[in-house]
Design a protein around this motif. Structure first.
Motif, short mmCIF file in Angstrom:
data_model
loop_
_atom_site.label_atom_id
_atom_site.label_comp_id
_atom_site.label_asym_id
_atom_site.label_seq_id
_atom_site.Cartn_x
_atom_site.Cartn_y
_atom_site.Cartn_z
N ALA A 11 0.83 -1.21 0.00
CA ALA A 11 0.00 0.00 0.00
C ALA A 11 0.86 1.26 0.00
N ILE A 12 1.95 1.24 0.76
CA ILE A 12 2.87 2.38 0.77
C ILE A 12 3.48 2.56 -0.61
N ALA A 13 3.84 1.46 -1.26
CA ALA A 13 4.41 1.52 -2.60
C ALA A 13 3.40 1.99 -3.64
N GLN A 14 2.12 1.92 -3.31
CA GLN A 14 1.08 2.44 -4.19
C GLN A 14 0.86 3.94 -3.98
N GLY A 15 1.54 4.50 -2.97
CA GLY A 15 1.43 5.94 -2.71
C GLY A 15 0.38 6.33 -1.70
N LEU A 16 -0.16 5.36 -0.96
CA LEU A 16 -1.19 5.67 0.04
C LEU A 16 -0.56 6.14 1.34
N ASP A 17 -1.23 7.07 2.02
CA ASP A 17 -0.73 7.50 3.32
C ASP A 17 -1.39 6.66 4.41
N ASN A 18 -1.02 6.91 5.67
CA ASN A 18 -1.52 6.08 6.77
C ASN A 18 -3.04 6.11 6.88
N GLN A 19 -3.62 7.29 6.70
CA GLN A 19 -5.08 7.41 6.80
C GLN A 19 -5.77 6.58 5.72
N GLN A 20 -5.24 6.65 4.50
CA GLN A 20 -5.84 5.91 3.39
C GLN A 20 -5.68 4.40 3.58
N ILE A 21 -4.50 3.99 4.04
CA ILE A 21 -4.26 2.56 4.28
C ILE A 21 -5.18 2.06 5.39
N ALA A 22 -5.33 2.87 6.43
CA ALA A 22 -6.20 2.49 7.54
C ALA A 22 -7.64 2.28 7.08
N ALA A 23 -8.13 3.19 6.24
CA ALA A 23 -9.50 3.07 5.74
C ALA A 23 -9.65 1.84 4.85
N GLN A 24 -8.63 1.56 4.05
CA GLN A 24 -8.67 0.43 3.13
C GLN A 24 -8.65 -0.90 3.89
N MET A 25 -7.89 -0.96 4.98
CA MET A 25 -7.70 -2.21 5.71
C MET A 25 -8.56 -2.32 6.96
N PHE A 26 -9.36 -1.26 7.24
CA PHE A 26 -10.24 -1.25 8.41
C PHE A 26 -9.45 -1.42 9.72
N ILE A 27 -8.34 -0.69 9.80
CA ILE A 27 -7.55 -0.65 11.02
C ILE A 27 -7.25 0.81 11.33
N SER A 28 -6.64 1.09 12.47
CA SER A 28 -6.35 2.48 12.84
C SER A 28 -5.06 2.96 12.18
N PRO A 29 -4.91 4.28 11.98
CA PRO A 29 -3.66 4.82 11.44
C PRO A 29 -2.46 4.46 12.31
N PHE A 30 -2.67 4.40 13.63
CA PHE A 30 -1.57 4.02 14.53
C PHE A 30 -1.12 2.60 14.24
N THR A 31 -2.07 1.70 13.98
CA THR A 31 -1.72 0.31 13.66
C THR A 31 -0.97 0.24 12.34
N VAL A 32 -1.38 1.05 11.38
CA VAL A 32 -0.67 1.12 10.10
C VAL A 32 0.78 1.52 10.33
N LYS A 33 0.97 2.57 11.13
CA LYS A 33 2.32 3.06 11.42
C LYS A 33 3.15 1.97 12.10
N THR A 34 2.53 1.23 13.02
CA THR A 34 3.23 0.15 13.71
C THR A 34 3.68 -0.92 12.72
N HIS A 35 2.79 -1.33 11.82
CA HIS A 35 3.16 -2.34 10.81
C HIS A 35 4.27 -1.83 9.91
N ALA A 36 4.19 -0.55 9.51
CA ALA A 36 5.21 0.02 8.63
C ALA A 36 6.56 0.06 9.33
N ASN A 37 6.59 0.48 10.59
CA ASN A 37 7.84 0.54 11.33
C ASN A 37 8.46 -0.85 11.52
N ARG A 38 7.60 -1.84 11.80
CA ARG A 38 8.11 -3.21 11.94
C ARG A 38 8.67 -3.73 10.63
N ALA A 39 8.00 -3.40 9.53
CA ALA A 39 8.49 -3.82 8.21
C ALA A 39 9.84 -3.17 7.91
N MET A 40 9.98 -1.89 8.26
CA MET A 40 11.25 -1.20 8.03
C MET A 40 12.37 -1.86 8.84
#
Length: 220
Positions: free
Chosen positions: A169-198
């Motif tokens: 989703a990040i590689a598609q250009g989506l920001d945390n809010q957009q990813i959160a809406a797409q995946m039905f999770i919170s922006p904070f959870t998106v950030k956590t997943h992104a940081n763990r992936a990094m």
């Protein structure tokens, strides 16, 4: 407290940014510089967590200043957030390659700026929508999808399914809010997943996640 240094050749912009950031209880502006050389000198005597960097300045520009800062400070020691009106493909890629950790347009709201500083300070790598598009366009042209090398495949296997989805989703250009809406999770959870992936992929920021996604064929 996040200690900030503002680097911009326009005094009125520096004054305005000081006012905006001083209103944030978790942010302290400890220095400001009118050009790259002054910024380098101030860093010798000030403890700074995040440098808010303009690109177009007299003398050495923001890209060269970023490169020189990286010669002295690692990404763990000091974070750099580019804040500029010049967010075309060439500038975005040059700044990130030089060692910037994020890229925001001067059209960002005070809330977006504060959130971007916090994201970069805590190990993230915020990218404006325009910067994301520019980076993705460059990476897509330079790194066509291919079969991952064995070491890259091993890294991919460290990711959970959700972390992999967030990287795509990040590689598609989506920001945390957009990813959160797409995946039905919170922006904070998106950030956590992104940081763990990094952390698992050894990526410095979101820009490197985008590169990894294209280089390994995760994103086609």
């Amino acid at each position: 407290m996040i200690r900030i240094m503002i680097v911009d050749d326009q005094e009125m912009i520096r004054i305005g940014l000081r006012g905006i950031l001083s209103a944030q209880s978790e942010i302290e502006v400890v220095a400001d510089a009118s050009d790259g050389l002054q910024a380098l000198q101030l860093l010798e005597n000030h403890e700074v967590d995040v440098v808010l960097m303009d690109l177009r300045m007299p003398g050495i520009d923001g890209v060269e200043t970023t490169r020189r800062i990286r010669e002295k400070f690692s990404g763990e020691q000091l974070r750099i957030l580019v804040f500029t009106t010049f967010d075309n493909d060439e500038n975005v890629f040059a700044a990130l390659k030089a060692g910037a950790n994020g890229f925001l347009s001067k059209g960002a709201s005070p809330a977006e700026l504060a959130a971007g500083i916090q994201d970069v300070a805590t190990g993230g790598g915020v990218l404006s929508a325009t910067a994301s598009a520019a980076l993705i366009g460059h990476v897509a042209q330079q790194a066509p999808a291919r079969v991952p090398a064995p070491e890259q495949q091993a890294q991919l296997e460290l990711l959970t399914a959700r972390e992999r989805d967030v990287v795509v989703a990040i590689a598609q250009g989506l920001d945390n809010q957009q990813i959160a809406a797409q995946m039905f999770i919170s922006p904070f959870t998106v950030k956590t997943h992104a940081n763990r992936a990094m952390n698992k992929l050894g990526a410095r920021d979101r820009a490197q996640l985008v590169s990894f996604a294209y280089q390994t064929g995760l994103m086609t």
